[in-house]
Design an enzyme around this catalytic site. Structure first.
Site, PDB file in Angstrom:
ATOM      1  N   SER A 167      81.797 101.120 -18.047  1.00 55.06           N
ATOM      2  CA  SER A 167      81.163 100.110 -17.199  1.00 55.06           C
ATOM      3  C   SER A 167      81.448  98.729 -17.794  1.00 55.06           C
ATOM      4  CB  SER A 167      79.655 100.344 -17.149  1.00 55.06           C
ATOM      5  OG  SER A 167      78.985  99.239 -16.575  1.00 55.06           O
ATOM      6  N   TYR A 182      71.993 102.483 -22.376  1.00 55.33           N
ATOM      7  CA  TYR A 182      73.108 102.537 -21.420  1.00 55.33           C
ATOM      8  C   TYR A 182      74.296 101.733 -21.932  1.00 55.33           C
ATOM      9  CZ  TYR A 182      75.697 102.175 -17.024  1.00 55.33           C
ATOM     10  OH  TYR A 182      76.679 102.235 -16.055  1.00 55.33           O
TER      11      TYR A 182
END
Length: 279
Positions: A167, A182
């Site tokens: 990401s 995350y």
């Protein structure tokens, strides 16, 4: 060359151009379903495009019903696929998925580690041990386990490609609550990619990493519908990303067109990482 030789060569070129980039290849796509809403998710789009380019695809999802759209599109386009229910945070499921794929199709050339999940926007101070463990399991160890069992078969098939999905958050945490678990696990996916690229070069296995940015998926639409216009404006030319953008980049990395690319982390973000806006 004689006119006959030229004509024969032209005909061979025509025939070659009709074939998909992935004809004869076998691929596994984890997270190949779509969760809620209209359209398809990143994994579903990738699986559909891989099949459209000629690959035989094993679709994997923890919830079989989420794969119905993916299955229907591939069927209607004449593609070949196998659907498997599986939890890729379970190493035994990962082994079974790979073994069933090879048993059914005889080889394996491409692994697309798409599965991932968010975590509460919490700092190191606030995030619980359970949150860290869950994030590590879904965002990192799922790819580790799938790769562990896939690598020997990809090597035996003459080599191929592994594509990990990270990401843009790995490179630019969100200031308004970054979600340390995350961000950390998605950053670790980039390190895993580089290590695997070095370790398995002799196996003729290329390993690369995608960094999707603000991609508008059905799952995102359920939670951030009010922020859609703001997200569009975050890129230099105000273009919204779609799962097809992620999918086509994965197709390129799966194919021999990217034969000289390994160990790379490729943003699919419309230039988000170039901007100063905080999203």
């Amino acid at each position: 060359m004689s006119s006959e030789e030229i004509e024969e060569t032209v005909e061979r070129v025509r025939e070659a151009s009709k074939r998909g980039d992935l004809d004869g290849k076998v691929a596994i796509v984890t997270g190949a379903g779509t969760r809620g809403g209209e359209g398809v998710g990143n994994g579903a789009a990738t699986a559909i495009l891989l099949a459209r380019q000629g690959a035989t695809v094993t679709l994997v999802d923890k919830e079989p019903e989420y794969m119905e759209i993916t299955e229907r599109v591939i069927e209607e386009e004449g593609g070949d696929y196998l659907s498997l229910e599986g939890d890729v945070t379970d190493p035994d499921d990962c082994r079974r998925i790979v073994e069933e794929t090879v048993s059914r199709f005889g080889s394996l050339h491409v692994l697309h580690n798409n599965v991932g999940g968010g975590a509460p926007r919490e700092s190191v101070e606030k995030a619980s041990s359970d949150t860290w463990e869950a994030s590590l399991s879904i965002n990192l160890m799922s790819a580790v386990s799938m790769s562990k069992y896939a690598v020997p078969h990809i090597r035996d098939s003459g080599g191929g490609s592994i594509i990990n999905v990270s990401s843009t958050t790995a490179l630019r945490p969100k200031r308004d609550g970054s979600s340390a678990p995350y961000t950390t696990t998605k950053s670790a996916m980039m390190g895993l990619t580089r290590a695997m690229a070095r370790d398995h070069g002799d196996d003729r296995i290329r390993v690369n990493c995608l960094l999707p940015g603000l991609i508008w998926t059905p799952g995102i639409a359920r939670h951030l519908a009010d922020e859609r216009e703001k997200r569009k404006e975050a890129t230099p030319y105000a273009l919204e990303g779609s799962p097809w953008d992620v999918g086509w980049t994965a197709v390129f990395l799966a194919s021999d067109r990217s034969r000289f690319i390994t160990g790379a982390a490729i943003p699919v973000d419309g230039g988000l990482l170039l901007t100063a806006a905080d999203h």
